[in-house]
Design a protein around this motif. Structure first.
Motif, PDB file in Angstrom:
ATOM      1  N   VAL A  10      -8.695  -0.535   2.835  1.00  0.00           N
ATOM      2  CA  VAL A  10      -7.282  -0.772   2.490  1.00  0.00           C
ATOM      3  C   VAL A  10      -6.883  -2.188   2.916  1.00  0.00           C
ATOM      4  O   VAL A  10      -6.254  -2.923   2.143  1.00  0.00           O
ATOM      5  CB  VAL A  10      -6.378   0.296   3.143  1.00  0.00           C
ATOM      6  N   LEU A  37      -5.521  -5.232   0.527  1.00  0.00           N
ATOM      7  CA  LEU A  37      -4.213  -5.849   0.784  1.00  0.00           C
ATOM      8  C   LEU A  37      -4.366  -7.345   1.023  1.00  0.00           C
ATOM      9  O   LEU A  37      -3.567  -8.146   0.514  1.00  0.00           O
ATOM     10  CB  LEU A  37      -3.535  -5.188   1.977  1.00  0.00           C
ATOM     11  N   CYS A  83      -2.603   0.433  -4.169  1.00  0.00           N
ATOM     12  CA  CYS A  83      -2.195  -0.914  -3.779  1.00  0.00           C
ATOM     13  C   CYS A  83      -1.604  -1.659  -4.966  1.00  0.00           C
ATOM     14  O   CYS A  83      -2.193  -1.689  -6.051  1.00  0.00           O
ATOM     15  CB  CYS A  83      -3.365  -1.695  -3.191  1.00  0.00           C
ATOM     16  N   ALA A  97       0.884  -1.167   0.000  1.00  0.00           N
ATOM     17  CA  ALA A  97       0.000   0.000   0.000  1.00  0.00           C
ATOM     18  C   ALA A  97       0.918   1.212   0.000  1.00  0.00           C
ATOM     19  O   ALA A  97       1.812   1.330   0.844  1.00  0.00           O
ATOM     20  CB  ALA A  97      -0.909   0.009   1.217  1.00  0.00           C
TER      21      ALA A  97
END
Length: 185
Positions: free
Chosen positions: A175, A179, A155, A54
């Motif tokens: 996020v 991920l 990402c 990220a």
């Protein structure tokens, strides 16, 4: 605390670039040299090929949205150990003010947010800042000065391909979900 602060800020207050969501087709950024928080010169691809990444753009002298972004990555960092992964998960803060984002300033930035070993910071040469910002944004529209920089998170998969752009000031869960999905593939 960071989540409360992030929720109180209007995302439309900041410069959002390329539309949020999956990047189709995935994009490989042109390689460029960065200087990390230790003063070591490394290629962007070297950072990105260490695992699922990220990436956020910041500048250490920012007193508005960058501390919010630091809080966001701090919260994501806390959840990394809980992400089931085939590939390591890491965070990268890219300084976009090379005149001020020195290795010592980057180290202080990371320390401010209790960054662990999976969170690095680095900055490109002044001549490469706009090229990186445009590549991340997914648009050719002029980006303006750094004070109007994006608060998106980008990402990358384990092959250093840009796969997802968040909305500005994304939620921690969003996020972490991306991920996790990238780390399992």
């Amino acid at each position: 605390m960071a989540a409360l602060i992030l929720g109180a800020v209007s995302p439309s207050s900041f410069a959002q670039h390329g539309g949020p969501g999956l990047v189709t087709p995935p994009v490989r950024l042109d390689d460029t040299w960065l200087v990390d928080q230790t003063g070591r010169k490394r290629l962007l691809s070297d950072f990105l090929r260490q695992g699922v990444t990220a990436l956020q753009t910041i500048y250490t002298g920012c007193g508005t949205v960058c501390p919010l972004q630091g809080g966001l990555f701090s919260a994501v960092q806390e959840r990394i150990p809980g992400i089931r992964a085939r590939h390591p998960v890491q965070l990268l803060s890219v300084g976009i003010d090379p005149l001020s984002d020195s290795p010592s300033a980057l180290r202080a930035w990371l320390a401010r947010f209790q960054a662990g070993p999976a969170w690095n910071a680095a900055t490109p040469a002044l001549t490469d800042v706009d090229r990186i910002r445009v590549a991340l944004s997914g648009t050719r529209t002029p980006l303006g000065d750094i004070a109007d920089h994006s608060t998106q998170v980008y990402c990358f998969d384990a092959n250093a391909m840009l796969r997802w752009r968040s909305a500005d000031l994304p939620r921690v869960n969003d996020v972490c979900d991306v991920l996790g999905a990238l780390a399992r593939t």
